[in-house]
Design an enzyme around this catalytic site. Structure first.
Site, short mmCIF file in Angstrom:
data_model
loop_
_atom_site.label_atom_id
_atom_site.label_comp_id
_atom_site.label_asym_id
_atom_site.label_seq_id
_atom_site.Cartn_x
_atom_site.Cartn_y
_atom_site.Cartn_z
N ASP A 21 15.35 62.67 -9.41
CA ASP A 21 16.52 62.16 -10.14
C ASP A 21 17.76 62.21 -9.25
O ASP A 21 17.90 63.09 -8.41
CB ASP A 21 16.73 63.03 -11.39
CG ASP A 21 17.65 62.35 -12.39
OD1 ASP A 21 17.90 61.13 -12.26
OD2 ASP A 21 18.15 63.04 -13.29
N HIS A 38 17.94 53.88 -4.68
CA HIS A 38 16.48 53.90 -4.78
C HIS A 38 15.83 53.72 -3.41
O HIS A 38 14.80 54.34 -3.12
CB HIS A 38 16.00 52.81 -5.75
CG HIS A 38 16.47 53.02 -7.16
ND1 HIS A 38 16.49 54.25 -7.76
CD2 HIS A 38 16.98 52.15 -8.08
CE1 HIS A 38 16.97 54.14 -8.99
NE2 HIS A 38 17.28 52.88 -9.19
N LEU A 132 -4.15 65.11 1.52
CA LEU A 132 -3.26 65.32 0.37
C LEU A 132 -3.45 64.15 -0.59
O LEU A 132 -3.67 63.02 -0.16
CB LEU A 132 -1.81 65.39 0.84
CG LEU A 132 -0.72 65.60 -0.21
CD1 LEU A 132 0.44 66.43 0.36
CD2 LEU A 132 -0.15 64.28 -0.74
C1 FPP Z 1 15.98 58.39 -10.84
O1 FPP Z 1 17.31 58.33 -10.37
C2 FPP Z 1 15.12 57.58 -10.00
C3 FPP Z 1 14.34 56.54 -10.43
C4 FPP Z 1 14.25 56.13 -11.83
C5 FPP Z 1 13.56 55.73 -9.50
C6 FPP Z 1 12.83 56.55 -8.48
C7 FPP Z 1 12.45 55.69 -7.35
C8 FPP Z 1 12.39 56.12 -6.07
C9 FPP Z 1 12.71 57.49 -5.62
C10 FPP Z 1 12.00 55.21 -5.01
C11 FPP Z 1 10.56 55.34 -4.77
C12 FPP Z 1 9.94 54.31 -5.54
C13 FPP Z 1 8.63 54.07 -5.57
C14 FPP Z 1 8.22 52.82 -6.18
C15 FPP Z 1 7.58 54.98 -5.00
P1 FPP Z 1 18.39 57.66 -11.30
O2 FPP Z 1 18.43 56.21 -10.99
O3 FPP Z 1 18.12 58.00 -12.73
O4 FPP Z 1 19.69 58.38 -10.79
P2 FPP Z 1 20.99 58.76 -11.66
O5 FPP Z 1 20.52 59.81 -12.64
O6 FPP Z 1 21.89 59.34 -10.62
O7 FPP Z 1 21.50 57.51 -12.28
#
Ligand code: FPP
Length: 243
Positions: A21, A38, A132
């Site tokens: 997150d 992302h 892994l």
């Molecule tokens: C949460 O941060 C993150 C996500 C919903 C997307 C996670 C994706 C990645 C880490 C990239 C890797 C992706 C794949 C397909 C393997 P948020 O957007 O909720 O952040 P915020 O809480 O700061 O708004």
């Protein structure tokens, strides 16, 4: 894989699960679009995977896209779907070379056929790898998983017990997580692997996911090594298991 630089004390968790997150906030702090967060999150995932192998973690499970994330702005949803598609093309050869078995865990409904095919091909290609197991939870929710498992059991008429239900879950190919890490400062589970988290140790950090690095990962591993896992028993029983 590299036994020489293991943390000095304690045990390494066999299965680490991560709620990644904070991508959006990381981007906003830098006046960048959320999708840049992302992309940086993908970089953090690469780093984390490499370090997990180095530390001897056997299973890494990450929450990349939840059943509820479809409610995000369409361009952000499209960007995350594209990231997964691109990762299947760009990353799988490297994962394969590193001996990583990839599983994409979640519902296939709602995904483009080309993406579903790409997932199947990546899973097939890496199926025999043993260094892994990387579970990317995508279009996944803990409740979705329990319901699909219960449905499957009902359809076959199998008895419903803790064991049969656990075996019908989408993560049945790995043991339950030992350690759950959530970055980004929130202290909640957000419909992540609900059934299997029953006895997991939890580690919350304010670090935003794109900034998660080897040092922060080691802090989580060190915190885990200090915990006493009791699985419902008393501290005395754990200290003297034969008693
Ligand atoms: C949460 O941060 C993150 C996500 C919903 C997307 C996670 C994706 C990645 C880490 C990239 C890797 C992706 C794949 C397909 C393997 P948020 O957007 O909720 O952040 P915020 O809480 O700061 O708004």
């Amino acid at each position: 894989m590299n036994a020489t630089d293991q943390p000095a004390t304690g045990v390494v968790p066999a299965h680490v699960a991560i709620v990644m997150d904070g991508n959006g906030r990381w981007a906003r702090q830098r006046l960048l679009p959320r999708v840049a967060g992302h992309r940086a999150g993908m970089e953090a995932l690469r780093r984390t995977l490499t370090h997990a192998v180095r530390r001897g973690v056997r299973v890494l499970t990450v929450f990349a896209f939840s059943s509820e994330n479809w409610a995000r702005p369409p361009d952000e949803v499209a960007a995350i779907l594209r990231l997964l598609g691109q990762a299947l093309i760009d990353e799988v050869p490297r994962l394969h070379e590193a001996g990583v078995r990839l599983r994409v865990v979640g519902a296939r409904e709602g995904l483009e056929p080309a993406l579903v095919d790409g997932i199947a091909e990546a899973e097939r290609r890496t199926a025999a790898n043993t260094a892994l197991t990387l579970n990317v939870c995508f279009n996944y929710g803990g409740r979705w998983d329990i319901v699909q498992a219960a449905r499957r059991l009902a359809e076959t008429g199998a008895p419903i017990t803790e064991r049969t239900l656990a075996e019908a879950l989408a993560l049945a190919h790995v043991p339950d997580p030992d350690l759950v890490i959530r970055t980004g400062g929130e202290q909640r589970i957000s419909n992540f692997v609900l059934w299997q988290l029953a006895y997991s140790e939890l580690f919350f950090t304010d670090c935003l996911w794109p900034a998660f690095d080897e040092a922060e990962f080691d802090r989580a591993l060190a915190a885990y090594a200090r915990r006493q896992r009791r699985f419902g028993r008393t501290p005395e029983q754990v200290a003297a298991p034969a008693a």
